[in-house]
Design a protein around this motif. Structure first.
Motif, PDB file in Angstrom:
ATOM      1  N   GLN A 106    -133.438 -29.585-137.628  1.00  0.00           N
ATOM      2  CA  GLN A 106    -132.426 -29.170-136.733  1.00  0.00           C
ATOM      3  C   GLN A 106    -132.536 -30.163-135.684  1.00  0.00           C
ATOM      4  O   GLN A 106    -133.452 -30.615-134.963  1.00  0.00           O
ATOM      5  CB  GLN A 106    -132.527 -27.807-136.291  1.00  0.00           C
ATOM      6  N   ILE A 107    -131.262 -30.780-135.349  1.00  0.00           N
ATOM      7  CA  ILE A 107    -131.196 -31.631-134.255  1.00  0.00           C
ATOM      8  C   ILE A 107    -130.003 -30.942-133.268  1.00  0.00           C
ATOM      9  O   ILE A 107    -128.948 -30.789-133.895  1.00  0.00           O
ATOM     10  CB  ILE A 107    -130.876 -33.246-134.618  1.00  0.00           C
ATOM     11  N   PHE A 108    -130.041 -31.509-132.104  1.00  0.00           N
ATOM     12  CA  PHE A 108    -129.158 -31.166-130.994  1.00  0.00           C
ATOM     13  C   PHE A 108    -128.245 -32.122-130.561  1.00  0.00           C
ATOM     14  O   PHE A 108    -128.839 -33.157-130.127  1.00  0.00           O
ATOM     15  CB  PHE A 108    -129.839 -30.463-129.875  1.00  0.00           C
ATOM     16  N   ILE A 109    -127.113 -32.166-130.724  1.00  0.00           N
ATOM     17  CA  ILE A 109    -125.951 -33.288-130.412  1.00  0.00           C
ATOM     18  C   ILE A 109    -125.630 -32.922-128.799  1.00  0.00           C
ATOM     19  O   ILE A 109    -125.127 -31.813-128.658  1.00  0.00           O
ATOM     20  CB  ILE A 109    -124.942 -33.455-131.228  1.00  0.00           C
ATOM     21  N   THR A 110    -125.931 -33.681-127.827  1.00  0.00           N
ATOM     22  CA  THR A 110    -125.497 -33.505-126.583  1.00  0.00           C
ATOM     23  C   THR A 110    -124.100 -33.306-126.130  1.00  0.00           C
ATOM     24  O   THR A 110    -123.619 -32.753-125.135  1.00  0.00           O
ATOM     25  CB  THR A 110    -126.158 -34.544-125.710  1.00  0.00           C
ATOM     26  N   ALA A 111    -123.069 -33.889-127.126  1.00  0.00           N
ATOM     27  CA  ALA A 111    -121.647 -33.727-126.677  1.00  0.00           C
ATOM     28  C   ALA A 111    -120.943 -32.474-127.272  1.00  0.00           C
ATOM     29  O   ALA A 111    -120.150 -32.350-127.137  1.00  0.00           O
ATOM     30  CB  ALA A 111    -120.920 -35.161-127.449  1.00  0.00           C
ATOM     31  N   TYR A 112    -121.784 -31.616-127.708  1.00  0.00           N
ATOM     32  CA  TYR A 112    -121.280 -30.096-128.076  1.00  0.00           C
ATOM     33  C   TYR A 112    -120.604 -29.710-126.750  1.00  0.00           C
ATOM     34  O   TYR A 112    -121.196 -29.302-125.776  1.00  0.00           O
ATOM     35  CB  TYR A 112    -122.351 -29.197-128.517  1.00  0.00           C
ATOM     36  N   PRO A 113    -119.340 -29.280-126.764  1.00  0.00           N
ATOM     37  CA  PRO A 113    -118.435 -28.993-125.450  1.00  0.00           C
ATOM     38  C   PRO A 113    -119.251 -27.722-125.018  1.00  0.00           C
ATOM     39  O   PRO A 113    -119.114 -27.481-123.929  1.00  0.00           O
ATOM     40  CB  PRO A 113    -117.144 -29.066-126.072  1.00  0.00           C
ATOM     41  N   GLU A 114    -119.152 -26.570-125.812  1.00  0.00           N
ATOM     42  CA  GLU A 114    -119.345 -25.254-125.484  1.00  0.00           C
ATOM     43  C   GLU A 114    -120.758 -25.231-124.879  1.00  0.00           C
ATOM     44  O   GLU A 114    -121.424 -24.781-123.895  1.00  0.00           O
ATOM     45  CB  GLU A 114    -119.465 -24.434-126.531  1.00  0.00           C
ATOM     46  N   ALA A 115    -121.611 -25.993-125.631  1.00  0.00           N
ATOM     47  CA  ALA A 115    -123.094 -26.224-125.220  1.00  0.00           C
ATOM     48  C   ALA A 115    -123.455 -26.689-123.739  1.00  0.00           C
ATOM     49  O   ALA A 115    -124.314 -26.416-122.862  1.00  0.00           O
ATOM     50  CB  ALA A 115    -123.995 -27.003-125.999  1.00  0.00           C
ATOM     51  N   GLN A 116    -122.548 -27.818-123.433  1.00  0.00           N
ATOM     52  CA  GLN A 116    -122.543 -28.342-122.177  1.00  0.00           C
ATOM     53  C   GLN A 116    -122.252 -27.351-120.947  1.00  0.00           C
ATOM     54  O   GLN A 116    -122.777 -27.576-120.034  1.00  0.00           O
ATOM     55  CB  GLN A 116    -121.552 -29.552-122.298  1.00  0.00           C
ATOM     56  N   LYS A 117    -121.418 -26.526-121.258  1.00  0.00           N
ATOM     57  CA  LYS A 117    -121.202 -25.430-120.435  1.00  0.00           C
ATOM     58  C   LYS A 117    -122.184 -24.358-120.145  1.00  0.00           C
ATOM     59  O   LYS A 117    -122.491 -23.969-119.036  1.00  0.00           O
ATOM     60  CB  LYS A 117    -119.817 -24.426-120.796  1.00  0.00           C
ATOM     61  N   LEU A 118    -122.950 -23.875-121.303  1.00  0.00           N
ATOM     62  CA  LEU A 118    -124.068 -22.925-121.094  1.00  0.00           C
ATOM     63  C   LEU A 118    -125.304 -23.378-120.900  1.00  0.00           C
ATOM     64  O   LEU A 118    -126.113 -22.558-120.435  1.00  0.00           O
ATOM     65  CB  LEU A 118    -123.934 -22.265-122.681  1.00  0.00           C
ATOM     66  N   LEU A 119    -125.618 -24.659-121.326  1.00  0.00           N
ATOM     67  CA  LEU A 119    -127.220 -25.041-121.216  1.00  0.00           C
ATOM     68  C   LEU A 119    -127.610 -26.126-120.084  1.00  0.00           C
ATOM     69  O   LEU A 119    -126.497 -26.748-119.682  1.00  0.00           O
ATOM     70  CB  LEU A 119    -127.456 -25.555-122.664  1.00  0.00           C
ATOM     71  N   ASP A 120    -128.782 -26.036-119.496  1.00  0.00           N
ATOM     72  CA  ASP A 120    -129.223 -26.789-118.567  1.00  0.00           C
ATOM     73  C   ASP A 120    -129.814 -27.878-119.427  1.00  0.00           C
ATOM     74  O   ASP A 120    -131.184 -27.870-119.977  1.00  0.00           O
ATOM     75  CB  ASP A 120    -130.134 -25.935-117.576  1.00  0.00           C
ATOM     76  N   TYR A 121    -129.177 -29.128-119.536  1.00  0.00           N
ATOM     77  CA  TYR A 121    -130.032 -30.121-120.239  1.00  0.00           C
ATOM     78  C   TYR A 121    -131.020 -30.894-119.689  1.00  0.00           C
ATOM     79  O   TYR A 121    -132.157 -31.153-120.481  1.00  0.00           O
ATOM     80  CB  TYR A 121    -128.716 -31.239-120.778  1.00  0.00           C
ATOM     81  N   ASP A 122    -131.232 -30.860-118.391  1.00  0.00           N
ATOM     82  CA  ASP A 122    -132.482 -31.487-117.576  1.00  0.00           C
ATOM     83  C   ASP A 122    -133.624 -30.420-118.117  1.00  0.00           C
ATOM     84  O   ASP A 122    -134.605 -31.005-118.141  1.00  0.00           O
ATOM     85  CB  ASP A 122    -132.028 -31.569-116.110  1.00  0.00           C
ATOM     86  N   ALA A 123    -133.433 -29.127-117.920  1.00  0.00           N
ATOM     87  CA  ALA A 123    -134.564 -28.269-118.255  1.00  0.00           C
ATOM     88  C   ALA A 123    -134.887 -28.311-119.630  1.00  0.00           C
ATOM     89  O   ALA A 123    -136.122 -28.199-119.972  1.00  0.00           O
ATOM     90  CB  ALA A 123    -134.014 -26.793-117.830  1.00  0.00           C
ATOM     91  N   LEU A 124    -134.143 -28.516-120.490  1.00  0.00           N
ATOM     92  CA  LEU A 124    -134.539 -28.845-122.033  1.00  0.00           C
ATOM     93  C   LEU A 124    -135.255 -29.964-122.352  1.00  0.00           C
ATOM     94  O   LEU A 124    -136.044 -30.027-123.265  1.00  0.00           O
ATOM     95  CB  LEU A 124    -133.213 -28.790-122.767  1.00  0.00           C
ATOM     96  N   ASP A 125    -135.282 -31.053-121.301  1.00  0.00           N
ATOM     97  CA  ASP A 125    -135.948 -32.137-121.393  1.00  0.00           C
ATOM     98  C   ASP A 125    -135.708 -32.656-122.712  1.00  0.00           C
ATOM     99  O   ASP A 125    -136.613 -33.068-123.582  1.00  0.00           O
ATOM    100  CB  ASP A 125    -137.315 -31.832-121.414  1.00  0.00           C
ATOM    101  N   LYS A 237    -117.042 -36.805-134.084  1.00  0.00           N
ATOM    102  CA  LYS A 237    -116.568 -36.966-132.820  1.00  0.00           C
ATOM    103  C   LYS A 237    -117.729 -36.782-131.748  1.00  0.00           C
ATOM    104  O   LYS A 237    -118.003 -37.468-130.785  1.00  0.00           O
ATOM    105  CB  LYS A 237    -115.401 -35.972-132.396  1.00  0.00           C
ATOM    106  N   CYS A 238    -118.416 -35.474-132.056  1.00  0.00           N
ATOM    107  CA  CYS A 238    -119.685 -35.237-131.238  1.00  0.00           C
ATOM    108  C   CYS A 238    -120.810 -36.373-131.148  1.00  0.00           C
ATOM    109  O   CYS A 238    -121.294 -36.748-130.264  1.00  0.00           O
ATOM    110  CB  CYS A 238    -120.020 -33.884-131.664  1.00  0.00           C
ATOM    111  N   LEU A 239    -120.807 -37.109-132.372  1.00  0.00           N
ATOM    112  CA  LEU A 239    -121.743 -38.162-132.746  1.00  0.00           C
ATOM    113  C   LEU A 239    -121.327 -39.208-131.532  1.00  0.00           C
ATOM    114  O   LEU A 239    -122.198 -40.112-131.085  1.00  0.00           O
ATOM    115  CB  LEU A 239    -121.913 -38.304-133.989  1.00  0.00           C
ATOM    116  N   ALA A 240    -120.271 -39.367-131.729  1.00  0.00           N
ATOM    117  CA  ALA A 240    -119.557 -40.684-131.054  1.00  0.00           C
ATOM    118  C   ALA A 240    -119.634 -40.594-129.717  1.00  0.00           C
ATOM    119  O   ALA A 240    -119.772 -41.468-128.778  1.00  0.00           O
ATOM    120  CB  ALA A 240    -118.068 -40.926-131.344  1.00  0.00           C
ATOM    121  N   LEU A 241    -119.799 -39.411-128.992  1.00  0.00           N
ATOM    122  CA  LEU A 241    -119.644 -38.933-127.706  1.00  0.00           C
ATOM    123  C   LEU A 241    -121.151 -38.723-127.098  1.00  0.00           C
ATOM    124  O   LEU A 241    -121.220 -38.930-125.940  1.00  0.00           O
ATOM    125  CB  LEU A 241    -118.661 -38.051-127.305  1.00  0.00           C
ATOM    126  N   GLY A 242    -122.132 -38.479-127.879  1.00  0.00           N
ATOM    127  CA  GLY A 242    -123.331 -37.989-127.560  1.00  0.00           C
ATOM    128  C   GLY A 242    -124.272 -38.579-128.247  1.00  0.00           C
ATOM    129  O   GLY A 242    -124.107 -39.279-128.983  1.00  0.00           O
TER     130      GLY A 242
END
Length: 477
Positions: A106-125, A237-242
């Motif tokens: 499992q890998i997490f793509i940072t450009a997922y639009p809904e995830a950007q609204k819900l998650l604190d990426y800095d805290a996830l490190d 698209k998500c891979l291109a953006l994130g």
């Protein structure tokens, strides 16, 4: 602007203070068998509690957690029930001998639009993968690189045997094509299978077989690339953006972050729902009956949802075979791994059982104890009838051909995960924007309702709550 006004008179006011009334049964943090698990402790002699609540959510995976997050933001009381001992559903991490083992690749793509609204990426490190891959073909490795992020690497790979110069040009055109379209347009567009789309675009058999099959086959757990072109375009698209990433504390850090923001007594773990009543009620395996005043949201995997809702679902199309995977983990000395780069290795040879692999501690050193390396190897399919030890031996033999027996032979097998339901099968025809409303007070969410991605699960949870609010709300225009 459209305003949603909740019809609060329908809700028993006493439910607004559930967290104060039922302090005897609560979630507490305990030393985990897996990283940072949340566990429920309730004395068996305690009388049944939580007879009634505002909304019941069954399933504490990403979809259920997203639904709970939305309800919490609206100050609507709810109970989130799960049969397991921790939140996350399929998105879980175990701690084994000082290593963090995600349950499947499992890998997490940072450009997922809904995830950007819900998650604190800095805290996830979040720790990044190299934007590209190293492909095993013809007895050696060849690099495929993102020209935007690794221009010099991409120039050097223009003439490698993974694809033609035209193929690399077509990748650039595909990038432009998906970037100029909205997510809604992509997910509702006319569809064909991914492999048909690639051939229609004009990609050569060489790049389809040597790059697209192992790379997107590893994402979809579908090496035949029968998955809908809608999902391919969305992920491309998500891979291109994130960036492709891993949270430093394991993939389970994502659901755990969502759960940590919810009221502490709103999540009941080790609470298996065995039946769903006609009046938005559920019965637990313990015999306890819980009813809701606003509605019931089913957020479990599709096969389980079909069982729970037997007789309540409209006739559904013939179920397609689900996507399955096997993930094997090995520990190694740092001197026993061939690279220090955080790169994904793909099997472009068309032979063997390994689809992709990577050295997890190259991406996130926190995945292993100091002075040790973690190896993650992924296979597509369940390999039923093959013993774990036989799979392990074949993987070691195969990777010895990639990296050399002296390098691979000393690796120590840690654990094998067989994930029977890794993803829903989203080959055409699909509907990636399904209506979550099944009937009065009954709603459905999960990645099978939208796209088979982390983001799709999060979107489906939000949409289920929005449908519930529409049913219980005045909507002035």
């Amino acid at each position: 602007m459209v305003l949603l006004t909740l019809s609060l008179p329908l809700l028993n006011p006493s439910l607004l203070s559930l967290s104060h009334q039922h302090h005897r049964r609560r979630l507490i943090l305990t030393p985990p068998k897996s990283s940072s698990q949340l566990s429920l402790h309730s004395p068996p002699s305690e009388p049944p509690l939580f007879k009634k609540t505002g909304v019941i959510i069954v399933g504490a995976g990403l979809a259920g957690l997203a639904a709970a997050t939305q309800l919490a933001s609206e100050n609507i009381p709810f109970l989130l029930l799960d049969a397991s001992d921790a939140v996350g559903g399929r998105v879980r991490t175990d701690a084994v001998d000082g290593f963090l083992l995600d349950r499947g690749f499992q890998i997490f793509i940072t450009a997922y639009p809904e995830a950007q609204k819900l998650l604190d990426y800095d805290a996830l490190d979040l720790r990044k993968f190299y934007s590209g891959a190293r492909i095993y073909y013809g007895g050696r490795f060849h690099t495929v690189a993102d020209p935007i992020r690794h221009f010099s690497d991409a120039l050097q790979t223009l003439t490698n045997p993974i694809g033609t110069v035209l193929d690399k040009f077509l990748i650039a055109l595909t990038r432009i094509r998906v970037l100029i379209r909205s997510d809604g347009e992509i997910l509702s567009a006319d569809e064909i299978s991914t492999v048909e789309l690639l051939r229609k675009i004009g990609f050569s058999d060489a790049i389809v077989d040597r790059f697209f099959r192992p790379f997107f086959g590893g994402i979809f757990f579908d090496r035949e690339l029968e998955t809908t072109s809608r999902l391919f375009d969305f992920v491309f698209k998500c891979l291109a953006l994130g960036d492709n990433t891993l949270p430093a504390k394991g993939i389970s850090a994502i659901p755990e972050q969502l759960a940590a923001k919810l009221p502490s007594d709103s999540i009941l773990l080790n609470s298996r729902v065995v039946s769903v009543g006609d009046s938005a009620s559920v019965r637990l395996q313990s015999g306890e009956l819980i009813t809701s005043e606003l509605g019931l949201i089913i957020a479990v995997e599709e096969p389980e949802a079909i069982k729970l809702l037997a007789g309540k679902l409209e006739p559904r199309p013939v179920q397609k075979p689900v996507r399955s995977t096997v993930c094997l983990y090995f520990s190694a000395e740092p001197s026993q791994i061939p690279v220090i780069d955080p790169v994904l290795f793909l099997n472009g040879s068309g032979k063997g059982i390994v689809n992709n692999m990577f050295f997890a501690t190259n991406v996130a050193p926190s995945y292993g104890p100091s002075g040790r390396a973690l190896v993650s190897v992924s296979l597509i399919g369940l390999f039923e009838g093959v013993k774990d030890e036989d799979l392990t031996a074949e993987v070691v033999r195969e990777l010895s051909g990639w990296f050399g027996e002296k390098m691979v032979g000393p690796w120590r097998h840690l654990k094998t995960y067989r994930v029977g339901f890794a993803q829903p099968n989203q080959s055409p025809p699909t509907d990636l924007m399904k209506n979550p409303r099944l009937g009065p007070g009954l709603y459905l969410c999960g990645d099978y309702q939208t796209s088979a991605t982390f983001d799709g699960a999060l979107v489906s949870g939000r949409k289920a709550v929005e449908a519930l609010l529409r049913d219980r709300a005045l909507i002035p225009v």
